[in-house]
Design an enzyme around this catalytic site. Structure first.
Site, PDB file in Angstrom:
ATOM      1  N   SER A   1       0.798  -1.239   0.000  1.00  0.00           N
ATOM      2  CA  SER A   1       0.000   0.000   0.000  1.00  0.00           C
ATOM      3  C   SER A   1       0.824   1.279   0.000  1.00  0.00           C
ATOM      4  CB  SER A   1      -0.959   0.009   1.190  1.00  0.00           C
ATOM      5  OG  SER A   1      -2.068  -0.815   0.930  1.00  0.00           O
TER       6      SER A   1
ATOM      7  N   SER B   1      -5.860   3.518   4.571  1.00  0.00           N
ATOM      8  CA  SER B   1      -5.273   2.706   3.508  1.00  0.00           C
ATOM      9  C   SER B   1      -6.344   1.996   2.685  1.00  0.00           C
ATOM     10  CB  SER B   1      -4.290   1.671   4.087  1.00  0.00           C
ATOM     11  OG  SER B   1      -3.438   1.173   3.081  1.00  0.00           O
TER      12      SER B   1
ATOM     13  N   LYS C   1       0.092   3.742  -2.689  1.00  0.00           N
ATOM     14  CA  LYS C   1      -0.905   4.813  -2.616  1.00  0.00           C
ATOM     15  C   LYS C   1      -0.274   6.200  -2.508  1.00  0.00           C
ATOM     16  CE  LYS C   1      -4.596   1.958  -0.627  1.00  0.00           C
ATOM     17  NZ  LYS C   1      -3.975   0.716  -0.135  1.00  0.00           N
TER      18      LYS C   1
END
Length: 371
Positions: free
Chosen positions: A56, A111, A59
């Site tokens: 993640s 997230s 991102k």
């Protein structure tokens, strides 16, 4: 009309600063890097150019593109395809009303893969098109070992980066005010849904609560990637960024890395010795144009070279206006350009009345004197 000719020449000066080496530092990660966020210089590295999945922390790029897209107060309606994605979520459902601002915070605090997917459809029109935008942005940054396949960071054989290039993505993203504000936020109260109602999100980055100087950035985890973490800290005007990939001890490792980096980075003043230089003026009431080169202060790590180059024209034609650009001074840390400033004339210089032959001879004399 006077036509100005510029014949470039370079006056270069190098200044080397060195101090005692700080104590060693290490991590449990497969790959790690620590950089000076001001200059991009590497302070510590371990396998920092090895391609690895980044979960993640992906991102960071998704959020940067959302911030650069703009109009974060715009509200959109969520569709089923936007939220058809597995993994962590900010709780979006089809037909929900949500702003781009809330998508940003849903990505960087909770997230949310649903937030990342919704961003992809909103900004790119589809996941495929948005991924293309991600890879285009990576190329703009000069990244050669990064490739995106998803906006959220779910595992894919074609989804990878390196610790070093991920630090550069974070460095670029932190220059964006909205991004920097989001990733430094511990908790956020948002309002979205159908009808919208109040939600409370908590940032997964526990360093924000356990390390006083931390200002972000992003956590990540999948079984394939292991624990991934990008952090940034700022103290006394100095800023460092740490990245670890596949690190079972990331919280402790990052505290050690950030401490090490903030100790190593020093504020150094550099005063270019070009104050007495001037530029020759053709056909002017004054024969030279004066200028100043101001001193600068930079945050650099102890073992790197800080230097500058002064770029000036050999001569210019009058008239000269006060503030007219005569050249530039560029400051470097090693091979990296860290700042460029224009050099401008301090005063007006009027043209001297003389015939074209006299002007030509003056010009020729100056050229010959430089050979």
């Amino acid at each position: 009309m006077n036509v100005k000719r510029i014949v470039g020449f370079i006056i270069c000066f190098a200044v080397l600063f060195s101090t005692l080496t700080a104590s060693a530092v290490g991590t449990s990660a497969k790959a790690a890097v620590l950089i000076n966020a001001d200059t991009g210089e590497i302070i510590y590295s371990h396998n920092c150019d090895t391609r690895l999945p980044m979960a993640s922390t992906t991102k960071i790029m998704t959020a940067l593109l959302l911030c650069e897209y703009g109009n974060l107060e715009r509200q959109i309606t969520v569709t089923k395809e936007m939220v058809t994605v597995e993994g962590s979520s900010m709780g979006l459902l089809p037909d929900d009303k949500v702003t781009l601002h809330d998508l940003l915070y849903g990505m960087m605090l909770a997230s949310g893969n649903d937030a990342a997917n919704t961003t992809a459809y909103t900004v790119g029109g589809s996941v495929e098109n948005f991924v293309r935008l991600m890879n285009d942005r990576a190329k703009q940054m000069g990244l050669k070992n990064t490739h995106f396949a998803t906006p959220s960071g779910l595992d894919d054989s074609e989804h990878y980066t390196t610790a070093y290039e991920l630090s550069l993505i974070a460095r670029e993203a932190l220059k964006n005010t909205e991004f920097a504000k989001a990733v430094s936020t511990k908790t956020a109260t948002l309002c979205y849904g159908n009808p919208p109602y109040t939600r409370h999100l908590t940032n997964h980055n526990r360093l924000l609560k356990t390390y006083d100087d931390v200002i972000g950035v992003k956590t990540g985890f999948t079984k394939k990637s292991g624990r991934c973490l990008v952090s940034a800290a700022e103290r006394d005007g100095k800023r460092v960024i740490a990245v670890t990939l596949h690190d079972p001890n990331d919280w402790a490792d990052h505290r050690a890395l950030l401490d090490y980096g903030l100790e190593r980075v020093k504020s150094v003043e550099i005063s270019p010795s070009a104050e007495n230089l001037s530029v020759d003026v053709i056909s002017g009431e004054k024969k030279t144009a004066d200028f100043n080169v101001d001193k600068e202060r930079f945050n650099v790590s102890n073992d790197d070279a800080l230097g500058y180059c002064v770029y000036l024209s050999k001569f210019v034609y009058a008239p000269i206006k006060k503030g007219e650009v005569l050249g530039s001074v560029c400051f470097y840390n090693g091979d990296n350009l860290i700042k460029a400033e224009q050099i401008t004339a301090l005063n007006d210089i009027k043209a001297e009345k003389q015939d074209s032959i006299s002007s030509f001879l003056d010009c020729l004399k100056l050229i010959l004197s430089q050979i």
